[in-house]
Design an enzyme around this catalytic site. Structure first.
Site, PDB file in Angstrom:
ATOM      1  N   GLU C  54     -86.779  99.878 -78.043  1.00  0.00           N
ATOM      2  CA  GLU C  54     -86.832  98.790 -77.078  1.00  0.00           C
ATOM      3  C   GLU C  54     -86.339  99.374 -75.750  1.00  0.00           C
ATOM      4  O   GLU C  54     -85.199  99.820 -75.658  1.00  0.00           O
ATOM      5  CB  GLU C  54     -85.865  97.714 -77.597  1.00  0.00           C
ATOM      6  N   ASP C  65     -76.942  89.798 -70.765  1.00  0.00           N
ATOM      7  CA  ASP C  65     -76.303  91.065 -71.089  1.00  0.00           C
ATOM      8  C   ASP C  65     -74.816  91.088 -70.801  1.00  0.00           C
ATOM      9  O   ASP C  65     -74.340  90.551 -69.808  1.00  0.00           O
ATOM     10  CB  ASP C  65     -76.995  92.205 -70.332  1.00  0.00           C
TER      11      ASP C  65
END
Lengths: 74, 413, 270
Positions: C54, C65
């Site tokens: 990924e 994140d």
């Protein structure tokens, strides 16, 4: 804006405009004072020691005092 | 920064009105092609819960009564509509009326939305609210409402804003809130929103995100507008009472656009009333250092909504700049993007640079553009001696607070 | 789940399944610390046991994140990363490995380039598809059209908070696999994997998903072993990014090898 809206009007006072005054503007006082050339380089109001900056808190004050006493000792 | 995108033809709003359709009460999630929910799946259930609670509350006379009571007996509404008589001479003789949202408790319009959402948080059984703040107005309002209703409150604030607005940080803390300085990214409002969203996705079970502007994912734009509609409703009744007719124009500053949409909403269907929004021109739109998302941005998604956005050619958000702390947001509420596209609201960036070159009377007059921030702010403090010589742009630059002179990382090209 | 025999991600997961194990999916940001280094790290991932890779596009506002990935992507942008470089990273990895390479991206960079243009270039680079953390199927009409046109996988996310209706809708819209978020939160290493993950995987399977992979907070071989027992794939992000940060390509290879030891469904002693 007012000038544009009143252009060519025989009686400009017939024109009305609402301006939203969204807040008190305390947050902008320092900016405005700087704009009007009222502040010296340290952010104090010219000719005074009145600062636009926030006053030092206890932690900062004691840190400053500590530094001063250290300097004195040395 | 990209070149301005062309707006669809300006008569669309007239056509809209002639067709008998109303521009009011748009419920979302979309405003034209703007709005929506560009959000992580983790938060969709929470957004649904907020939407459901909001819609039920809106239709519940008990909730409306509770809100009206707080507006009246806590915020101090209705706020005044004050005529600034001596200001007329700077506005071609037009009569200028100030809608005094500064007179509300906590000192700004923000309390309208905060009280509404805090009541919803209680209805949802949440025990904690989080908020972002730029200059601190929304943070102070949130901390105040949380104290009123017995909710835990955490406010995210860019580290740079914390330094510049230390008194507001202290004020929030005195009200019992926790202020978290945000050191990620550009350390400004948009990064405070990022951190608030990270907190929300982690603590959504007991936490409501009290978003402070009419932006973000559905239902926030429609909901925040609803709580601020009282501004325009009052102003419309007040001007009718004071002058016997509707105003020729209404105007407000636009950062995310909550005070503006609140004022504008009541006048959207009054086709004789012109509507103006002023975006922060920062150091001048030519410099790329501004917050004029509608005028100079292009559509994109940020914080959950598709709207005009200041972005570079890679789609990275460009840092916004405003002389007025609080207008520093690189996007804008999606309903404003729509209203600008159809021509119902005219948006203009204001800055000292453009003011200096605004010799053409057809352009925005100097009076309204001198500080590059909120038109309303200027109107509130007309200089005592006239005419005031306006500082040249170069002097303005040197008079800026020091932090603002430091070149900041910018991806604008 | 819309089926497509050309799904590279599905094929990679099925290969692992045929070997009696879950698939290992490793995340790395493109351009961290620079473009070539991210290609090298991706190759090291593939050569040491990752079945899918990924590649994240560094973005100015990464709301899903945590600190480790934020720091890395912020550094990549500061080092001059450009979005179009992600195609070089994908092509660089697919040229020399068999791993399926997906791009993980927040939606605005794709929208800015143009969804069709982005999809075309990703397919040309040999990419398998996209993982879209802030795009839900409700807003994805343009992407669904483009991914069909170019034969790309559409990996949408499901969360412990997803309702049964949303699980079903998301499963239907996905291709390749469905990304199950193990916990309500953001990326970052955690002590333990949340107990909600196993239930979510079961619910997602029940909603019709053939392949469900689990990510968020997965950082150790023990986590991998625990998840591999019930999921079709295990996604590791922050721990690998920290390895790049602290030890470069070699550290990525070593950690990948350690993690892949946990993939077998049967405990080693059995």
């Amino acid at each position: 804006m007012g000038q544009r809206l009143t252009e060519g009007k025989a009686d400009p006072s017939e024109v009305s405009i609402i301006v939203n005054l969204s807040g008190r503007g305390d947050k902008d006082v320092e900016t405005a004072a700087a704009w009007f050339d009222m502040l010296d380089e340290d952010g104090n109001v010219k000719g005074t020691t009145l600062s636009t900056r926030a006053p030092k808190g206890p932690a900062e004050r004691s840190a400053a005092e500590e530094q001063r006493s250290t300097e004195e000792q040395n | 920064m990209d070149a301005p995108t062309s707006k669809p033809e300006q008569n669309a709003a007239d056509a809209f009105l002639q067709g008998g359709a109303s521009l009011r009460n748009a419920s979302g999630p979309y405003f034209g092609s703007y709005g929506g929910r560009w959000m992580p799946e983790s938060l969709i259930a929470a957004l649904d819960e907020v939407q459901d609670t909001f819609e039920k509350a809106k239709a519940d006379p008990e909730f409306i009564a509770q809100l009206n009571d707080l507006n009246k007996n806590y915020s101090g509404r209705p706020s005044l509509l004050t005529e600034a008589k001596r200001f007329s001479q700077h506005a071609g003789g037009a009569r200028i009326f100030l809608k005094r949202e500064d007179l509300n408790h906590t000192g700004s319009h923000k309390i309208n939305n905060v009280l509404g959402q805090a009541l919803l948080a209680k209805r949802m059984g949440k025990t904690r609210v989080i908020a972002e703040t730029g200059a601190g107005q929304h943070g102070v309002a949130s901390a105040t409402a949380a104290a009123l209703l017995g909710l835990e409150c955490v406010v995210y604030m860019g580290a740079e804003d914390c330094r510049r607005q230390a008194l507001n940080v202290a004020r929030m803390q005195l009200l019992g809130a926790t202020v978290v300085p945000v050191t990620n990214g550009s350390q400004t409002l948009k990064d405070a929103i990022n951190d608030a969203l990270r907190d929300w996705v982690t603590n959504v079970e007991n936490t409501h995100y009290l978003l402070g502007t009419a932006a973000g994912a559905h239902p926030f734009p429609a909901m925040v507008r609803f709580f601020h509609e009282v501004i325009g409703e009052e102003a419309r009744a007040q001007i009718l009472e004071q002058t016997g007719k509707l105003p020729d124009a209404v105007c407000a500053c636009i950062g995310g656009g909550s005070n503006a949409i609140g004022l504008f909403h009541a006048f959207l269907d009054d086709s004789s009333v012109k509507i103006y929004g002023f975006e922060a021109g920062g150091d001048g739109v030519e410099t790329g250092r501004h917050a004029a998302a509608i005028t100079l941005g292009r559509p994109g998604v940020l914080h959950g909504a598709r709207s005009y956005l200041m972005q570079d050619e890679d789609g990275q958000t460009v840092e916004s700049h405003s002389i007025s702390a609080g207008l520093d947001y690189p996007s804008v509420g999606p309903e404003h993007s729509y209203l600008a596209d159809i021509g119902r609201v005219s948006c203009t960036p204001t800055s000292p640079i453009s003011a200096a070159s605004a010799t053409n009377p057809s352009r925005t007059p100097k009076r309204w553009t001198r500080s590059g921030s909120c038109a309303a702010l200027k109107a509130s403090c007309p200089p005592s001696s006239l005419p005031t010589p306006w500082p040249a742009p170069s002097r303005w630059a040197s008079a800026l607070p020091k932090a603002r002179q430091t070149p900041r990382r910018s991806r604008s090209s | 789940m819309s089926e497509n025999t050309a799904s590279k991600a599905a094929a990679a997961i099925d290969r692992a399944k045929a070997e009696g194990r879950a698939a290992l999916i490793g995340y790395l940001p493109a351009g961290y610390p620079d473009v070539q280094a991210s290609i090298d790290a991706g190759i090291a991932l593939a050569r040491n046991g990752a079945d899918l890779i990924e590649i994240g596009i560094p973005y100015s506002d990464p709301v899903m994140d945590g600190p480790v990935i934020q720091a890395a992507t912020t550094e990549a942008i500061a080092n001059g990363f450009r979005v179009a470089s992600v195609f070089d990273v994908v092509a660089g990895i697919t040229a020399v490995t068999d791993a399926a390479v997906l791009v993980m991206t927040y939606w605005n960079p794709v929208m800015r380039m143009g969804v069709d243009e982005f999809s075309r270039r990703l397919a040309e680079a040999g990419g398998a598809g996209l993982i879209t953390p802030d795009l839900i199927p409700d807003e994805a009409a343009e992407w669904i059209e483009a991914s069909d046109k170019y034969g790309l996988d559409r990996v949408f996310l499901v969360a412990p908070s997803s309702t049964p209706e949303r699980l079903e809708m998301t499963v239907k819209a996905s291709r390749g696999f469905v990304y199950a978020v193990s916990i309500m939160g953001i990326t970052g290493t955690r002590q333990a994997v949340s107990g909600s993950a196993e239930k979510l995987v079961a619910d997602t399977h029940a909603a019709g998903a053939e392949r469900v992979c689990v990510g968020l907070g997965v950082s150790t071989p023990e986590h991998v072993r625990e998840i591999a027992a019930y999921a079709d794939g295990v996604i590791v992000g922050s721990a690998l990014v920290a390895a790049v940060r602290d030890g470069g390509v070699d550290a990525v290879g070593k950690l990948t090898k350690d993690l892949s030891a946990g993939l077998r469904r049967e405990p080693a002693q059995a």
